[in-house]
Design a protein around this motif. Structure first.
Motif, PDB file in Angstrom:
ATOM      1  N   UNK A 108      32.079  40.880  38.334  1.00 47.83           N
ATOM      2  CA  UNK A 108      32.906  41.876  38.999  1.00 47.83           C
ATOM      3  C   UNK A 108      32.547  43.293  38.570  1.00 47.83           C
ATOM      4  N   UNK A 109      32.849  44.229  39.441  1.00 48.94           N
ATOM      5  CA  UNK A 109      32.638  45.651  39.175  1.00 48.94           C
ATOM      6  C   UNK A 109      33.425  46.039  37.920  1.00 48.94           C
ATOM      7  N   UNK A 110      32.753  46.628  36.927  1.00 43.90           N
ATOM      8  CA  UNK A 110      33.451  46.975  35.690  1.00 43.90           C
ATOM      9  C   UNK A 110      34.576  47.988  35.892  1.00 43.90           C
ATOM     10  N   UNK A 111      34.529  48.746  36.962  1.00 47.30           N
ATOM     11  CA  UNK A 111      35.584  49.726  37.217  1.00 47.30           C
ATOM     12  C   UNK A 111      36.873  49.064  37.701  1.00 47.30           C
ATOM     13  N   UNK A 112      36.791  47.845  38.211  1.00 49.82           N
ATOM     14  CA  UNK A 112      37.969  47.150  38.729  1.00 49.82           C
ATOM     15  C   UNK A 112      38.841  46.670  37.573  1.00 49.82           C
ATOM     16  N   UNK A 113      40.092  47.074  37.580  1.00 48.09           N
ATOM     17  CA  UNK A 113      41.032  46.664  36.533  1.00 48.09           C
ATOM     18  C   UNK A 113      41.869  45.470  36.958  1.00 48.09           C
ATOM     19  N   UNK A 114      42.208  45.406  38.239  1.00 48.48           N
ATOM     20  CA  UNK A 114      42.974  44.288  38.786  1.00 48.48           C
ATOM     21  C   UNK A 114      42.178  43.696  39.936  1.00 48.48           C
ATOM     22  N   UNK A 115      41.901  42.406  39.844  1.00 44.39           N
ATOM     23  CA  UNK A 115      41.107  41.737  40.870  1.00 44.39           C
ATOM     24  C   UNK A 115      41.900  40.561  41.426  1.00 44.39           C
ATOM     25  N   UNK A 116      41.877  40.450  42.746  1.00 45.11           N
ATOM     26  CA  UNK A 116      42.502  39.338  43.452  1.00 45.11           C
ATOM     27  C   UNK A 116      41.408  38.412  43.949  1.00 45.11           C
ATOM     28  N   UNK A 117      41.531  37.117  43.628  1.00 43.47           N
ATOM     29  CA  UNK A 117      40.615  36.097  44.124  1.00 43.47           C
ATOM     30  C   UNK A 117      41.430  35.149  44.999  1.00 43.47           C
ATOM     31  N   UNK A 118      40.992  34.969  46.255  1.00 45.82           N
ATOM     32  CA  UNK A 118      41.681  34.058  47.170  1.00 45.82           C
ATOM     33  C   UNK A 118      40.765  32.863  47.401  1.00 45.82           C
ATOM     34  N   UNK A 119      41.220  31.703  46.927  1.00 40.40           N
ATOM     35  CA  UNK A 119      40.397  30.508  47.021  1.00 40.40           C
ATOM     36  C   UNK A 119      41.219  29.261  47.249  1.00 40.40           C
ATOM     37  N   UNK A 120      40.753  28.171  46.677  1.00 42.32           N
ATOM     38  CA  UNK A 120      41.253  26.833  46.989  1.00 42.32           C
ATOM     39  C   UNK A 120      41.637  26.076  45.718  1.00 42.32           C
TER      40      UNK A 120
END
Length: 179
Positions: A108-120
């Motif tokens: 992930x981009x190091x600048x991203x502090x909160x990441x949403x992953x939509x999966x299964x």
């Protein structure tokens, strides 16, 4: 009153990972699995997930979405509340196991502090269980150990850069299924 020299607040290296199982899909039919759309109930779930994420202060800086139709539709409906963060659609989340999801997180981009992953499932709950370490909430950990229903998200925190995320190094703080 001003701060004494040397006591300026520092920026925390903390990161938040939100693992969301797509909303309720139509039952299997003649379509290939990855082409199953959301059910009407799932459309409602997805909108509620977006509102719940905003209410919890979980606005993503970046989003990873499975290439499956039901995951893409979940994002399309949830994002109405979440602004326009950068989004990557990836078939790597289709059939992924927790280590595969973790490999994507580490990139992930190091600048991203909160990441949403939509999966299964079982990958979303399994990844939360894999990452959950000391300080994790007992009830949330018990839930991911048995799996999570559609439209449910898990939140993990760690004071680590994304490439350093690994087994048992994050705190699982909640598992939420908006009403």
């Amino acid at each position: 009153m001003g701060r004494a020299s040397g006591t300026e607040p520092t920026t925390s290296p903390g990161r938040r990972l939100v693992l969301l199982r797509h909303a309720k899909a139509e039952p299997p039919s003649g379509l290939p699995d990855e082409q199953r759309p959301l059910a009407l109930r799932g459309r409602d779930q997805a909108v509620k997930v977006g509102a719940a994420l905003v209410a919890s202060g979980l606005l993503p800086d970046a989003v990873l979405v499975s290439g499956a139709v039901r995951s893409r539709q979940t994002w399309d409906l949830a994002r109405k509340h979440l602004g326009e963060p950068p989004v990557a659609f990836t078939d790597d989340l289709l059939g992924a196991m927790p280590r595969g999801v973790l490999a994507l997180v580490r990139e992930l981009d190091p600048a991203a502090r909160t990441v949403l992953v939509i999966g299964h499932e079982p990958a979303m709950a399994g990844t939360a269980e894999l990452l959950a370490g000391p300080g994790s909430e007992d009830g949330a950990l018990a839930q991911v150990r048995v799996g999570v229903p559609t439209g449910t998200y898990s939140v993990l925190h760690a004071d680590l850069d994304w490439p350093e995320w690994d087994r048992k190094l994050a705190r699982l703080t909640e598992v939420t299924r908006p009403a």
